[in-house]
Structures are given as structure tokens and as C-alpha cells.
Write a protein that holds these residues in place. Structure first.
Motif, PDB file in Angstrom:
ATOM      1  N   ASP A 127      28.679  28.253  72.606  1.00 45.80           N
ATOM      2  CA  ASP A 127      29.755  28.789  73.439  1.00 45.80           C
ATOM      3  C   ASP A 127      29.414  30.242  73.747  1.00 45.80           C
ATOM      4  O   ASP A 127      29.326  31.073  72.834  1.00 45.80           O
ATOM      5  CB  ASP A 127      31.098  28.725  72.715  1.00 45.80           C
ATOM      6  CG  ASP A 127      31.531  27.300  72.448  1.00 45.80           C
ATOM      7  OD1 ASP A 127      31.048  26.412  73.168  1.00 45.80           O
ATOM      8  OD2 ASP A 127      32.334  27.085  71.532  1.00 45.80           O
ATOM      9  N   ARG A 141      30.478  33.656  75.721  1.00 49.35           N
ATOM     10  CA  ARG A 141      31.600  34.348  76.332  1.00 49.35           C
ATOM     11  C   ARG A 141      31.097  35.570  77.083  1.00 49.35           C
ATOM     12  O   ARG A 141      30.403  36.406  76.507  1.00 49.35           O
ATOM     13  CB  ARG A 141      32.627  34.751  75.266  1.00 49.35           C
ATOM     14  CG  ARG A 141      33.347  33.566  74.657  1.00 49.35           C
ATOM     15  CD  ARG A 141      34.103  33.939  73.402  1.00 49.35           C
ATOM     16  NE  ARG A 141      34.934  32.859  72.910  1.00 49.35           N
ATOM     17  CZ  ARG A 141      34.495  31.805  72.249  1.00 49.35           C
ATOM     18  NH1 ARG A 141      33.202  31.702  71.977  1.00 49.35           N
ATOM     19  NH2 ARG A 141      35.318  30.853  71.843  1.00 49.35           N
ATOM     20  N   ILE A 193      34.224  31.561  79.450  1.00 51.72           N
ATOM     21  CA  ILE A 193      33.535  30.847  78.373  1.00 51.72           C
ATOM     22  C   ILE A 193      32.607  29.816  78.987  1.00 51.72           C
ATOM     23  O   ILE A 193      33.034  28.962  79.768  1.00 51.72           O
ATOM     24  CB  ILE A 193      34.543  30.160  77.426  1.00 51.72           C
ATOM     25  CG1 ILE A 193      35.474  31.208  76.811  1.00 51.72           C
ATOM     26  CG2 ILE A 193      33.807  29.393  76.336  1.00 51.72           C
ATOM     27  CD1 ILE A 193      36.545  30.605  75.926  1.00 51.72           C
ATOM     28  N   ASN A 202      29.786  26.851  78.126  1.00 50.53           N
ATOM     29  CA  ASN A 202      29.278  25.958  77.083  1.00 50.53           C
ATOM     30  C   ASN A 202      27.919  25.425  77.518  1.00 50.53           C
ATOM     31  O   ASN A 202      27.815  24.755  78.548  1.00 50.53           O
ATOM     32  CB  ASN A 202      30.230  24.794  76.851  1.00 50.53           C
ATOM     33  CG  ASN A 202      31.633  25.259  76.478  1.00 50.53           C
ATOM     34  OD1 ASN A 202      32.558  25.133  77.250  1.00 50.53           O
ATOM     35  ND2 ASN A 202      31.766  25.813  75.290  1.00 50.53           N
ATOM     36  N   SER A 212      31.080  21.161  80.212  1.00 49.45           N
ATOM     37  CA  SER A 212      32.156  20.860  79.249  1.00 49.45           C
ATOM     38  C   SER A 212      31.546  20.273  77.984  1.00 49.45           C
ATOM     39  O   SER A 212      31.597  19.066  77.744  1.00 49.45           O
ATOM     40  CB  SER A 212      33.158  19.881  79.880  1.00 49.45           C
ATOM     41  OG  SER A 212      33.712  20.427  81.050  1.00 49.45           O
ATOM     42  N   TYR A 213      30.962  21.139  77.172  1.00 45.46           N
ATOM     43  CA  TYR A 213      30.247  20.681  75.977  1.00 45.46           C
ATOM     44  C   TYR A 213      30.833  21.256  74.696  1.00 45.46           C
ATOM     45  O   TYR A 213      30.137  21.422  73.694  1.00 45.46           O
ATOM     46  CB  TYR A 213      28.765  21.078  76.083  1.00 45.46           C
ATOM     47  CG  TYR A 213      28.095  20.631  77.357  1.00 45.46           C
ATOM     48  CD1 TYR A 213      28.085  19.275  77.709  1.00 45.46           C
ATOM     49  CD2 TYR A 213      27.492  21.541  78.211  1.00 45.46           C
ATOM     50  CE1 TYR A 213      27.480  18.845  78.872  1.00 45.46           C
ATOM     51  CE2 TYR A 213      26.879  21.124  79.387  1.00 45.46           C
ATOM     52  CZ  TYR A 213      26.884  19.778  79.713  1.00 45.46           C
ATOM     53  OH  TYR A 213      26.292  19.359  80.880  1.00 45.46           O
ATOM     54  N   GLU A 214      32.128  21.568  74.708  1.00 44.88           N
ATOM     55  CA  GLU A 214      32.718  22.197  73.530  1.00 44.88           C
ATOM     56  C   GLU A 214      32.832  21.264  72.334  1.00 44.88           C
ATOM     57  O   GLU A 214      33.046  21.712  71.215  1.00 44.88           O
ATOM     58  CB  GLU A 214      34.104  22.768  73.862  1.00 44.88           C
ATOM     59  CG  GLU A 214      35.092  21.741  74.372  1.00 44.88           C
ATOM     60  CD  GLU A 214      35.069  21.628  75.889  1.00 44.88           C
ATOM     61  OE1 GLU A 214      36.082  21.181  76.453  1.00 44.88           O
ATOM     62  OE2 GLU A 214      34.049  21.974  76.502  1.00 44.88           O
TER      63      GLU A 214
END
Length: 326
Positions: free
Chosen positions: A53, A55, A64, A66, A89-91
Motif C-alpha cells: 500500500d 500513500r 492510496i 495498491n 484494488s489489491y488491498e
């Protein structure tokens, strides 16, 4: 019960739930279609080597990002390849996770990491967001369920005789109407409000526009082979939101027009000369009339227009604005 005004609420509840089902159905079809395109490719085992992640500040806003890196080795090949996406979207991915990597046999670098879908059980690419449509579908589904529950509650109150009669509004058109029966009719719409519709409609518009823009952005930045599906879905969501926003704007124009005509009618009536501040009195009376009419069925004995029946029915709210009798 349908003849008492509940049928409309039942139909609206069904429409909202049907809309949610249509959105979910299209989403499921897209999932199977995208999975079918992967079946024409070879696949092998891949391991997540990095999931971070990041930032970063853009002006005063923090963004943020990812990133995801997957290492895989095609079958009958002694060479390892790495797939990397710096923004997605890999959180929910962690280092060491095992994925299935689909690749072109003639060009192993052309790869698509995939994960088993929780909804359909097929494998889907990890760089595509399939759950956005489900988040959007939650809103019409919740609205539909609420309307059904409210419909059943109102129906039970009417059948059990627990209805509390309210003030009878004067009607020159139908002076002998039964206020208790009329209140049963109003129960199916007593929680309606234009402001609630405007707020929910605007939020729905913003949500669908955001989803559509993010889908188009993904197509532009990721350059997938299949662009027709995501673009079509984005256009569908944006048209859906635009239609809702058009309804919001038209209703605002309609209500403002009704309000202006109501106040003009109030000011032109000589019976309202007893008020010190006639414009303020007109605003107060409009607020009560508009609130009352929000719960009325389409076929109502009352109209959202000024007349002396409204003035006599809500006169107690305007007493403090009258000239003193001394």
C-alpha cells in the motif's frame, strides 16, 4: 388493501428489487463471460511476491495506491516471469498468496493473474473490479426491502384496527369523506418526502458516475484486450445515474413552480390580508401543505394548489402572524 393505496407501494418495492436483480444478473453474466475468455489460454501457478500500500499526497489530498507483483513459471519453460501492476484494488492480497496465472502460449509475458471468484466459483482476473456493481445494487435492494416491510406493517395496522385517526383536512370537493379510511390510504406513503428523494437520487447519481468513471479509467490505464465489456458496463451505470439525476432536477423544478404559484395565490387572496407578514405566512402554510401532500396517493381529493380550504385547515399555525384585534 390494494384499493386503499397499498398497491403502488408494493409495485415500487418490486421495481427497486427487480432493478437490483438486473444489476446483479448483468454482473454475473460478465463474470462468466470474462472467465470464458481465460479458458482459451494456458495457466500455471503464480505466487504473490509483493503486495504494498503506497500513500502519496496530491496537493492536500492523500491517495492510496495498491501495487501487486506475481511471479510465475510457464509449463515446459525454465524461465520465470513477473507480472506487476502499480495501482489497483489489491488491498486483500498478501505476500505468499497463490494465484492462477493465465498466459498466452506464444507470448508468456502476456499474463493475467486470476483468483477464484467468491460468487460464481470461476476464475477471474485480479486486475478487474467485479464487486462495484454489487455495491451499487445494495441501494435499490435495501429500498425495495424497506418498502415491502413498511407495506406489510401498514397493512397489518389497517387490518388489526390499530390506526390512530388524525386531523381531518377540509375538502370542499368531498366534505363528507371518512378521515379514518383516508388515513389508511395515506399510510402507504407517509414516509415519502421530496427532500429524501433528492438526497438519495443525488447519492445514487454520484455513486453510479464514480463507478462508471473508474471503469473507463481502468480501460484507459490498463489497456485490456477486451474493452467493449467494461465500457458498456460503465455507460450503463452512467446512464442509470443520469436518468435518476434527471428525475431529481425535473422534480425540483416542478415543486419550485408549484411553490411559486401557491405563494402568488396566497398573496392575491383578500382573506390573507389579516396577516402582518403575508409572505412569511404563505411560506409557513406552503410548508404544511407540501408536507401533507407528500403522503397523498396520485388520485387525491386535494391538490398542491392554494385555496381557502388549506388556509382554514392549518390556520392555527398562522395565528401568531395575524394583526392584533385591539
Amino acid at each position: 388493501m390494494d384499493s386503499m393505496g397499498f398497491k403502488n407501494q408494493w409495485i415500487w418495492a418490486l421495481c427497486f428489487i427487480l432493478l437490483a436483480v438486473i444489476i446483479v444478473g448483468i454482473n454475473v453474466i460478465c463474470r462468466f463471460a470474462d472467465s470464458g475468455k481465460l479458458n482459451s489460454l494456458e495457466y500455471t501457478r503464480g505466487v504473490v511476491t509483493s503486495a504494498q500500500d503506497q500513500r502519496e499526497w496530491i496537493g492536500r489530498r492523500r491517495r492510496i495506491r495498491n501495487s501487486l507483483s506475481v511471479e510465475y513459471t510457464p509449463e515446459d519453460s525454465g524461465r520465470s516471469y513477473s507480472w506487476y501492476d502499480p495501482d489497483g484494488s489489491y488491498e486483500f492480497f498478501r505476500k505468499g498468496d497463490v494465484l492462477r496465472v493465465y498466459y498466452d502460449e506464444d507470448d508468456p509475458e502476456e499474463a493475467y493473474p486470476a483468483k477464484k471468484d467468491w460468487l460464481t466459483g470461476v476464475y477471474l482476473r485480479v486486475d478487474k473490479s467485479y464487486n462495484t456493481a454489487l455495491y451499487i445494487a445494495i441501494w435499490p435492494m435495501l429500498i425495495g426491502i424497506f418498502l415491502f416491510i413498511d407495506y406489510q406493517r401498514a397493512k397489518n395496522r389497517a387490518l388489526n384496527g390499530t390506526l390512530k385517526p388524525k386531523k381531518k383536512i377540509k375538502s370542499s370537493v368531498d366534505p363528507d369523506y371518512d378521515p379514518n379510511l383516508h388515513e389508511i390510504v395515506r399510510m402507504s406513503g407517509y414516509k415519502r418526502s421530496w427532500m429524501g428523494f433528492w438526497i438519495c437520487g443525488t447519492l445514487f447519481f454520484l455513486g453510479t458516475m464514480f463507478a462508471g468513471i473508474m471503469m473507463i479509467r481502468a480501460v484507459i490505464t490498463e489497456h485490456p484486450k477486451d474493452t467493449a465489456g467494461p465500457v458498456a458496463a460503465a455507460v450503463f451505470f452512467m446512464l442509470l445515474g443520469a436518468g435518476m439525476m434527471a428525475g431529481v432536477i425535473c422534480s425540483i423544478i416542478y415543486i419550485n413552480g408549484k411553490k411559486s404559484a401557491f405563494i402568488r395565490g396566497f398573496m392575491a387572496d383578500e382573506a390573507t390580508a389579516v396577516y402582518k407578514d403575508r409572505e412569511k405566512a404563505a411560506q409557513i402554510l406552503w410548508k404544511h401543505v407540501n408536507h401533507y401532500m407528500e403522503s397523498e396517493p396520485p388520485r387525491s381529493r386535494f391538490k398542491l394548489e392554494y385555496n381557502r380550504d388549506w388556509l382554514e385547515s392549518f390556520d392555527e399555525h398562522l395565528e401568531h402572524l395575524k394583526y392584533s384585534k385591539e
